[in-house]
Design an enzyme around this catalytic site. Structure first.
Site, PDB file in Angstrom:
ATOM      1  N   GLU A 157      34.683  60.079 -47.054  1.00  0.00           N
ATOM      2  CA  GLU A 157      33.949  60.481 -48.246  1.00  0.00           C
ATOM      3  C   GLU A 157      32.557  59.856 -48.217  1.00  0.00           C
ATOM      4  O   GLU A 157      31.882  59.807 -49.239  1.00  0.00           O
ATOM      5  CB  GLU A 157      34.715  60.118 -49.518  1.00  0.00           C
ATOM      6  CG  GLU A 157      35.040  58.655 -49.670  1.00  0.00           C
ATOM      7  CD  GLU A 157      35.654  58.361 -51.022  1.00  0.00           C
ATOM      8  OE1 GLU A 157      34.958  58.589 -52.021  1.00  0.00           O
ATOM      9  OE2 GLU A 157      36.799  57.901 -51.064  1.00  0.00           O
ATOM     10  N   CYS A 181      39.705  59.198 -51.283  1.00  0.00           N
ATOM     11  CA  CYS A 181      40.454  58.339 -50.347  1.00  0.00           C
ATOM     12  C   CYS A 181      41.669  59.029 -49.744  1.00  0.00           C
ATOM     13  O   CYS A 181      42.381  58.426 -48.950  1.00  0.00           O
ATOM     14  CB  CYS A 181      40.916  57.079 -51.044  1.00  0.00           C
ATOM     15  SG  CYS A 181      39.583  56.149 -51.754  1.00  0.00           S
ATOM     16  N   HIS A 232      47.611  52.948 -50.968  1.00  0.00           N
ATOM     17  CA  HIS A 232      46.149  52.930 -50.952  1.00  0.00           C
ATOM     18  C   HIS A 232      45.716  51.698 -51.753  1.00  0.00           C
ATOM     19  O   HIS A 232      46.203  51.470 -52.866  1.00  0.00           O
ATOM     20  CB  HIS A 232      45.587  54.213 -51.582  1.00  0.00           C
ATOM     21  CG  HIS A 232      44.132  54.101 -51.914  1.00  0.00           C
ATOM     22  ND1 HIS A 232      43.202  53.754 -50.968  1.00  0.00           N
ATOM     23  CD2 HIS A 232      43.454  54.236 -53.085  1.00  0.00           C
ATOM     24  CE1 HIS A 232      42.011  53.694 -51.545  1.00  0.00           C
ATOM     25  NE2 HIS A 232      42.135  53.986 -52.827  1.00  0.00           N
ATOM     26  N   LYS A 284      50.369  46.987 -58.907  1.00  0.00           N
ATOM     27  CA  LYS A 284      50.568  47.765 -60.145  1.00  0.00           C
ATOM     28  C   LYS A 284      51.335  49.053 -59.818  1.00  0.00           C
ATOM     29  O   LYS A 284      52.241  49.461 -60.548  1.00  0.00           O
ATOM     30  CB  LYS A 284      49.218  48.151 -60.771  1.00  0.00           C
ATOM     31  CG  LYS A 284      48.453  47.022 -61.465  1.00  0.00           C
ATOM     32  CD  LYS A 284      47.100  47.576 -61.948  1.00  0.00           C
ATOM     33  CE  LYS A 284      46.112  46.512 -62.384  1.00  0.00           C
ATOM     34  NZ  LYS A 284      46.345  45.980 -63.709  1.00  0.00           N
TER      35      LYS A 284
HETATM   36  P1  HMG Z   1      36.697  44.541 -64.441  1.00  0.00           P
HETATM   37  O1  HMG Z   1      36.367  45.094 -65.763  1.00  0.00           O
HETATM   38  O2  HMG Z   1      35.645  43.755 -63.761  1.00  0.00           O
HETATM   39  O3  HMG Z   1      37.933  43.603 -64.457  1.00  0.00           O
HETATM   40  O4  HMG Z   1      37.098  45.777 -63.546  1.00  0.00           O
HETATM   41  P2  HMG Z   1      38.992  43.278 -65.616  1.00  0.00           P
HETATM   42  O5  HMG Z   1      38.338  42.558 -66.697  1.00  0.00           O
HETATM   43  O6  HMG Z   1      39.803  44.524 -65.934  1.00  0.00           O
HETATM   44  O7  HMG Z   1      39.902  42.270 -64.811  1.00  0.00           O
HETATM   45  C1  HMG Z   1      40.603  42.678 -63.669  1.00  0.00           C
HETATM   46  C2  HMG Z   1      41.905  41.881 -63.643  1.00  0.00           C
HETATM   47  O8  HMG Z   1      41.576  40.502 -63.432  1.00  0.00           O
HETATM   48  C3  HMG Z   1      42.733  41.938 -64.928  1.00  0.00           C
HETATM   49  O9  HMG Z   1      44.093  41.911 -64.533  1.00  0.00           O
HETATM   50  C4  HMG Z   1      42.378  40.606 -65.619  1.00  0.00           C
HETATM   51  O10 HMG Z   1      43.396  40.141 -66.496  1.00  0.00           O
HETATM   52  C5  HMG Z   1      42.252  39.695 -64.403  1.00  0.00           C
HETATM   53  P3  HMG Z   1      45.078  43.127 -64.940  1.00  0.00           P
HETATM   54  O11 HMG Z   1      45.087  43.187 -66.411  1.00  0.00           O
HETATM   55  O12 HMG Z   1      44.454  44.402 -64.348  1.00  0.00           O
HETATM   56  O13 HMG Z   1      46.358  42.788 -64.295  1.00  0.00           O
HETATM   57  N1  HMG Z   1      41.428  38.498 -64.626  1.00  0.00           N
HETATM   58  C6  HMG Z   1      41.738  37.283 -64.152  1.00  0.00           C
HETATM   59  N2  HMG Z   1      42.798  36.835 -63.455  1.00  0.00           N
HETATM   60  C7  HMG Z   1      42.812  35.514 -63.115  1.00  0.00           C
HETATM   61  N3  HMG Z   1      41.841  34.646 -63.461  1.00  0.00           N
HETATM   62  C8  HMG Z   1      40.764  35.053 -64.170  1.00  0.00           C
HETATM   63  C9  HMG Z   1      40.684  36.435 -64.540  1.00  0.00           C
HETATM   64  N4  HMG Z   1      39.783  37.150 -65.230  1.00  0.00           N
HETATM   65  C10 HMG Z   1      40.243  38.426 -65.276  1.00  0.00           C
HETATM   66  N5  HMG Z   1      39.817  34.182 -64.512  1.00  0.00           N
HETATM   67  C11 HMG Z   1      38.067  47.291 -62.011  1.00  0.00           C
HETATM   68  C12 HMG Z   1      38.139  45.900 -62.606  1.00  0.00           C
HETATM   69  C13 HMG Z   1      39.165  47.485 -61.003  1.00  0.00           C
HETATM   70  C14 HMG Z   1      38.189  48.336 -63.119  1.00  0.00           C
HETATM   71  C15 HMG Z   1      36.674  47.439 -61.314  1.00  0.00           C
HETATM   72  O14 HMG Z   1      36.606  46.555 -60.228  1.00  0.00           O
HETATM   73  C16 HMG Z   1      36.370  48.831 -60.812  1.00  0.00           C
HETATM   74  O15 HMG Z   1      35.882  49.682 -61.551  1.00  0.00           O
HETATM   75  N6  HMG Z   1      36.621  49.108 -59.483  1.00  0.00           N
HETATM   76  C17 HMG Z   1      36.351  50.415 -58.880  1.00  0.00           C
HETATM   77  C18 HMG Z   1      37.375  51.458 -59.248  1.00  0.00           C
HETATM   78  C19 HMG Z   1      38.712  51.224 -58.620  1.00  0.00           C
HETATM   79  O16 HMG Z   1      38.838  50.555 -57.620  1.00  0.00           O
HETATM   80  N7  HMG Z   1      39.751  51.883 -59.170  1.00  0.00           N
HETATM   81  C20 HMG Z   1      41.088  51.795 -58.642  1.00  0.00           C
HETATM   82  C21 HMG Z   1      41.915  53.050 -58.859  1.00  0.00           C
HETATM   83  S1  HMG Z   1      41.055  54.520 -58.320  1.00  0.00           S
HETATM   84  C22 HMG Z   1      41.205  54.501 -56.570  1.00  0.00           C
HETATM   85  O17 HMG Z   1      41.966  53.763 -56.019  1.00  0.00           O
HETATM   86  C23 HMG Z   1      40.340  55.437 -55.802  1.00  0.00           C
HETATM   87  C24 HMG Z   1      39.152  54.801 -55.118  1.00  0.00           C
HETATM   88  O18 HMG Z   1      39.563  54.088 -53.985  1.00  0.00           O
HETATM   89  C25 HMG Z   1      38.133  55.875 -54.752  1.00  0.00           C
HETATM   90  C26 HMG Z   1      38.578  57.077 -53.961  1.00  0.00           C
HETATM   91  O19 HMG Z   1      39.654  57.626 -54.092  1.00  0.00           O
HETATM   92  O20 HMG Z   1      37.717  57.549 -53.211  1.00  0.00           O
HETATM   93  C27 HMG Z   1      38.423  53.829 -56.023  1.00  0.00           C
END
Ligand code: HMG
Length: 390
Positions: A81, A113, A235, A244
């Site tokens: 991609e 992906c 993935h 998860k």
């Molecule tokens: P964010 O807002 O920075 O993080 O975004 P958050 O506040 O949601 O925290 C993440 C986790 O860390 C949470 O855990 C927090 O509790 C924990 P969860 O509730 O999820 O279990 N946390 C801590 N843990 C320990 N100590 C601490 C601490 N602070 C917080 N101090 C997000 C996270 C993944 C949304 C962001 O990184 C993002 O937007 N990433 C890109 C999108 C993505 O990867 N999506 C995944 C699904 S889609 C997919 O897989 C397709 C993709 O590969 C693309 C394709 O297909 O081409 C992306």
């Protein structure tokens, strides 16, 4: 008797540079545990200015050919991609760089992906029609998000090249597969952007929903029950996502594992991804390599599930059976040393690289020599991409 078709050899490649996520956390003044525990990532691969999806893919493919030769290969399917041209397949550049004969068809596939999994299934179909043929499936991607965005910590880069054939040495791909498609705007990259747009929280829900749908379809098509699957490779946009997803499928199957139990169960599938980051199309096959390279016991005869997800969205769940003698065909040392020999960048150098954009107005340019890999992207002349072999 139906013939066995699947993955005979699997080689990974990644970037010249890396960035420790603890440095990213320091820069933004946030707790490093948010990355190491919260999303389950320690380091991400960062491309040098003279690397791209072609150079990584050619590196992985060349190592497949070094071991297996080119005999019988009639097709190269390039899944990405991170396309470098609207018309020409990135795979044609790889075809030339690795010295494949003209009697190999080449095409590029795209669906976020997911497309490497489609390519693998198409390869199985081609070989079922003529078992003397072999297919190269090459997945190569660069995950890039804006500086300061929540996706920044989930960047990465890698390629996975697979030789698919009859009587494979590593994994026989089983029938059936379960699939699920739904039009969702969870992650996309319009043609005018070099970084993706993403609804982070929405994408997690979309992933879980689609993997659940693919799993239900897999069962409806006569797939194996959850308890007959020894391990599942997901993935991994970040490794916490795999945990998860696994809890989600385990719950659908009537179980209730704790997060710690799930983390332990998936650990061997997540070791490379923790250090590479998201590699989009390659990620689920990086997870498969991680499991095979790190599992201490004998996996012969074990059924391995593969859970593939591509935003937008398409998911597929299928399984494969590990073949006797598979260990002699692994590349664990090669993969570990490739990951270890990346040059760690400090945050300033990473930011400079991220902000460096190549000219997009058709002007001629040369890239500085940075990469020490076997292939490099040398620049543009007459609107044509230039590649060099070391
Ligand atoms: P964010 O807002 O920075 O993080 O975004 P958050 O506040 O949601 O925290 C993440 C986790 O860390 C949470 O855990 C927090 O509790 C924990 P969860 O509730 O999820 O279990 N946390 C801590 N843990 C320990 N100590 C601490 C601490 N602070 C917080 N101090 C997000 C996270 C993944 C949304 C962001 O990184 C993002 O937007 N990433 C890109 C999108 C993505 O990867 N999506 C995944 C699904 S889609 C997919 O897989 C397709 C993709 O590969 C693309 C394709 O297909 O081409 C992306």
């Amino acid at each position: 008797m139906p013939i066995s078709i699947g993955i005979h050899d699997l080689a990974l490649a990644t970037s010249q540079h890396s960035l420790a996520l603890s440095d990213l956390a320091d820069h933004y003044g946030i707790d490093p545990a948010k990355f190491s525990v919260g999303i389950g990532q320690d380091v991400m691969s960062v491309l040098a200015g003279d690397e791209d999806v072609v150079t990584m893919a050619a590196d992985a493919t060349a190592r497949i050919l070094e071991r297996n030769g080119t005999e019988g290969i009639r097709t190269l399917l390039f899944a990405t991609e991170s396309g470098i041209d609207q018309s020409k397949s990135a795979g044609v550049y790889v075809h030339k760089l690795v010295g494949l004969p003209p009697t190999v068809r080449v095409v590029e596939l795209k669906q976020a992906c997911y497309s490497a999994t489609a390519a693998l299934q198409f390869a199985v179909g081609l070989i079922a029609r003529d078992p003397s043929q072999k297919v190269l499936v090459v997945a190569s991607d660069v995950a890039r998000y804006d500086l300061g965005s929540s996706g920044e910590s989930t960047q990465g880069a890698a390629a996975a090249a697979m030789l698919v054939q009859a009587d494979p040495a590593l994994l026989v791909v089983e029938n059936p597969a379960g699939v699920y498609t739904e039009d969702v705007m969870d992650f996309w990259r319009p043609n005018y952007r070099s970084t993706a747009l993403v609804d982070g929280k929405g994408s997690i829900k979309a992933y879980l929903n689609a993997i659940g749908g693919a799993w239900e379809d897999y069962l409806a098509q006569g797939g194996a029950p959850f308890e007959d699957i020894a391990s599942i490779c997901y993935h991994q946009p970040f490794t916490k996502m795999a945990t998860k997803a696994h809890r989600h499928l385990a719950t659908m199957a009537g179980g209730s594992p704790t997060p710690a139990e799930v983390a332990e169960e998936l650990d061997e599938t997540m070791r490379y991804n923790r250090l590479i980051g998201n590699s989009y199309t390659a990620s689920v096959y990086v997870a498969l390599a991680s499991l095979l390279d790190h599992h201490e016991g004998d996996l012969t005869g074990s059924r391995i599930g593969l859970a593939s997800y591509g935003s937008g969205s398409v998911a597929e769940f299928f399984a494969g059976v590990v073949q006797p003698g598979y260990r002699e065909h692994l590349r664990g040392e090669e993969h570990r040393s490739m990951i270890e020999r990346r040059t760690p960048l400090d945050h300033t150098a990473y930011e400079v690289l991220h902000k460096t954009t190549l000219p997009e107005d058709g002007r001629e340019y040369r890239t500085a020599r940075e990469s020490t890999g076997p292939f490099r992207f040398a620049g543009m002349r007459d609107h044509q991409r230039l590649y060099e072999s070391a």
